[in-house]
Design a protein around this motif. Structure first.
Motif, PDB file in Angstrom:
ATOM      1  N   THR A 314       0.825  -1.210   0.000  1.00 20.18           N
ATOM      2  CA  THR A 314       0.000   0.000   0.000  1.00 20.18           C
ATOM      3  C   THR A 314       0.859   1.260   0.000  1.00 20.18           C
ATOM      4  N   SER A 315       2.153   1.106  -0.189  1.00 20.30           N
ATOM      5  CA  SER A 315       3.078   2.239  -0.288  1.00 20.30           C
ATOM      6  C   SER A 315       4.412   1.699  -0.758  1.00 20.30           C
ATOM      7  N   GLY A 316       5.331   2.604  -1.087  1.00 24.54           N
ATOM      8  CA  GLY A 316       6.701   2.196  -1.372  1.00 24.54           C
ATOM      9  C   GLY A 316       7.006   1.961  -2.836  1.00 24.54           C
ATOM     10  N   LYS A 317       8.278   1.575  -3.072  1.00 23.44           N
ATOM     11  CA  LYS A 317       8.785   1.299  -4.416  1.00 23.44           C
ATOM     12  C   LYS A 317       9.204  -0.167  -4.493  1.00 23.44           C
ATOM     13  N   ASP A 392       6.414   2.565  -8.434  1.00 18.46           N
ATOM     14  CA  ASP A 392       6.427   3.541  -7.343  1.00 18.46           C
ATOM     15  C   ASP A 392       4.971   3.777  -6.958  1.00 18.46           C
ATOM     16  N   TYR A 393       4.526   3.093  -5.931  1.00 17.11           N
ATOM     17  CA  TYR A 393       3.112   3.140  -5.553  1.00 17.11           C
ATOM     18  C   TYR A 393       2.673   4.561  -5.223  1.00 17.11           C
ATOM     19  N   ASP A 394       3.494   5.324  -4.501  1.00 12.18           N
ATOM     20  CA  ASP A 394       3.082   6.630  -3.988  1.00 12.18           C
ATOM     21  C   ASP A 394       2.896   7.665  -5.093  1.00 12.18           C
ATOM     22  N   THR A 424      -4.156   6.025  -7.828  1.00 12.79           N
ATOM     23  CA  THR A 424      -3.857   5.382  -6.552  1.00 12.79           C
ATOM     24  C   THR A 424      -4.807   4.219  -6.293  1.00 12.79           C
ATOM     25  N   THR A 427      -5.123  -1.094  -2.462  1.00 14.98           N
ATOM     26  CA  THR A 427      -4.073  -2.090  -2.250  1.00 14.98           C
ATOM     27  C   THR A 427      -3.611  -2.562  -3.615  1.00 14.98           C
TER      28      THR A 427
END
Length: 602
Positions: A314-317, A392-394, A424, A427
């Motif tokens: 749900t975040s991060g690379k 890159d999720y963010d 976005t 998940t």
């Protein structure tokens, strides 16, 4: 089962793992006829020994032989995951030739995202009959068996710990033509301890502050036939080297121990890696995940046969690779949101259509697509090519590449020239969708073995050490399951939940004539219930057999019906699933209707 966006206790982030680290595991691929073997030079103690290993499931249609000894067909002792019927081999079973019978658990073990610690204590000198064979999963002693014969005091194990062939990965009496008996999964940290009945708690593992079982270093003695295998390819005798000091080395068959195709993995109980999830796959006989759940082949019919991963973010690379073999251009891979209704509708459909809300897909033909994004050409993937993903999720940026080159001179490390930018997601979970025609195979690598190409700076591999620590580390603080037996008593309190539940779902486990599921919540109070296996309306308060009140450590049931005491002449058994929400609730004026809501956002 663990869903891709849930965390099994053994998937907790590295911060919850103790100082003892397991460095590698060994992958067993049934298609490679992989197993390990040794014949001891003499017999050891046949009345007292302990077996321990960590195991992670692969293909469930295989008998997963953890330890076996014997001389010929039917003449053996063995410990494995097997079944009494059906496809899935997920009962823990211990066959004892001396009594011509076996112990088989009532519980099944089929969480493909998790490592299981299996400990078998053979202790027949024990004066207590029930303690002559003790079995543990993740530090908890098993106390429910579908078959549990009596073992006479001082019974010798017939073949385990004698001077005969010992194996794991394949039953000792079998040859590789018995393909269903070849293991498909992972093993780590295997101990065989000759002459000592070892209590696992404090010797082979321990519970951390969140109640999660984790490995610790074993420092006790091994006895003359004792074995300790770490599966370290750099050891003097390779992956079969005995680290107990006894020199009881095992001979491997069918393993690759070098290069990017190695079967020596960094997927371990202390760093659990992402794999494919067979429980969320189309699962026809031709296309179930295999080879440690890192390989999947095309289905014979149906488009968008989606296979998804056991870990989500749900975040991060994040960075991963896959190699595709097969000339068809219709398969795809990417990320998808598994929390959407469209996704779950797709998984239930016989004619699925891939929902990519917020996700993306790269087709083998060389296009990348996502809702709201015009298809972007990214170069075709040729047979045998390795494809690369950097997400890159963010920022929503996605880079795709092939054979070491990023499309359009992209540079994930610098954040420049992404292939596409997506919206976005709630998940994100990786997926793979082989084409429905031809012969197409995906070989997937999240980093549990060496990547083919350089991992971009700042991008992580998908494993529990890199995932964020979960907000709730001990799930039993918010959810718990209780089993009980009906006794036809009104106003009976069922305890053992650990908290006052706000939502209770009760199911009769032994009834076969459609006795209803009972769903009761604290907002409406005890009594009014829904029946999830019925189309009927809400059932009024105080009806026979329903939850009538909530208690500090459970709930009160009003049975008052003979079916609660007996089903086909025996006591009826029940399971209750219990959730902690927000008590009796509070007023919520959002929207056009004022509602009473009980919620647990954490």
């Amino acid at each position: 089962m663990s869903l891709p966006n849930e965390l099994h206790p053994l998937q907790l982030a590295a911060g919850s793992v103790g100082s003892y680290q397991i460095e590698q595991s060994l992958r067993f691929n049934s298609a490679d006829s992989a197993y390990m073997e040794r014949t001891f030079s003499s017999a050891g103690n046949r009345q007292t020994w302990t077996y321990s290993c960590w195991f992670k499931h692969g293909k469930h249609s295989q008998q997963q032989t953890l330890w076996s000894a014997g001389t010929s067909f039917g003449v053996y002792d063995y410990i494995n995951f097997s079944s009494n019927s059906g496809t899935y081999k997920d009962f823990l079973e211990h066959y004892i030739y001396a009594i011509s019978n076996y112990y088989r658990t009532s519980s099944v073990y089929r969480d493909d995202s998790a490592w299981y610690h299996v400990v078998i204590v053979w202790d027949t000198t024990n004066a207590t009959a029930a303690d002559r064979l003790r079995q543990y999963i993740n530090g908890v002693r098993i106390d429910a068996y579908s078959v549990s014969p009596t073992i006479t005091q001082n019974t010798n194990s017939s073949y385990i710990n004698t001077a005969v062939k010992h194996r794991f990965g394949l039953r000792a009496d079998s040859n590789t033509s018995y393909t269903g008996q070849l293991m498909d999964g992972y093993m780590a940290e295997m101990h065989f301890i000759d002459g000592t009945a070892v209590d696992p708690d404090g010797n082979l593992g321990e519970f951390d502050e969140s109640g999660v079982w984790r490995p610790i270093e074993y420092t006790g003695s091994y006895g003359s036939n004792g074995v300790y295998l770490k599966f370290d390819p750099s050891a003097t005798n390779g992956i079969g080297h005995d680290h107990s000091g006894n020199g009881n080395n095992f001979s491997p068959t069918g393993f690759d121990t070098s290069g990017t195709g190695t079967d020596v993995m960094s997927d371990t109980p202390t760093t659990n890696w992402c794999t494919l999830n067979p429980l969320y796959s189309p699962a026809t006989s031709s296309n179930v995940p295999r080879n440690g759940n890192l390989e999947v082949v095309s289905a014979s019919t149906g488009y968008d046969q989606v296979h998804i991963a056991t870990q989500a973010f749900t975040s991060g690379k994040w960075y991963w690779e896959y190699r595709m073999e097969g000339a068809n251009n219709y398969g795809g891979a990417g990320i998808i949101d598994p929390t959407t209704t469209a996704f779950h509708d797709m998984m239930r459909s016989t004619t699925p259509s891939l929902p990519l809300t917020g996700g993306f897909q790269r087709r083998q033909g060389g296009t990348v697509s996502s809702p709201g994004v015009t298809n972007v050409s990214s170069g075709a993937i040729s047979n045998g090519d390795v494809a690369m993903f950097a997400v890159d999720y963010d920022s929503g940026k996605v880079w795709v590449g092939t054979a070491g080159s990023w499309y359009n001179s992209g540079d994930p490390a610098a954040g420049t020239n992404p292939t596409i930018t997506i919206q976005t997601l709630t998940t994100a979970v990786p997926f793979f969708s082989p084409t429905d025609t031809g012969s197409q195979t995906y070989y997937i690598n999240w980093g549990q073995r060496a990547f083919e190409y350089t991992q971009p700076t700042g991008f992580k591999a998908l494993n529990t050490a890199n995932l964020a620590a979960p907000t709730v580390k001990d799930g039993s603080d918010n959810f718990n399951t209780v089993l009980y037996t009906g006794d036809n008593t009104n106003n009976r309190t069922i305890t053992g939940v650990g908290f006052q539940p706000d939502f209770v779902w009760v199911k009769n486990r032994s009834d076969t004539d459609g006795w209803p599921h009972i769903l009761t919540d604290a907002v409406r109070g005890g009594g009014p219930s829904l029946q999830s296996n019925s189309t009927g309306a809400e059932v009024a308060a105080n009806s026979s057999g329903y939850v009538s009140a909530f208690a500090t450590d459970g709930f009160v049931v009003t049975e008052g019906d003979t079916r609660f005491a007996n089903t086909n002449g025996s006591s009826a058994t029940y399971v209750s699933w219990n959730w902690l929400a927000g008590g009796s609730g509070s007023s919520n004026t959002d929207g056009g209707i004022t509602a009473t809501v009980s919620a647990n956002p954490t």
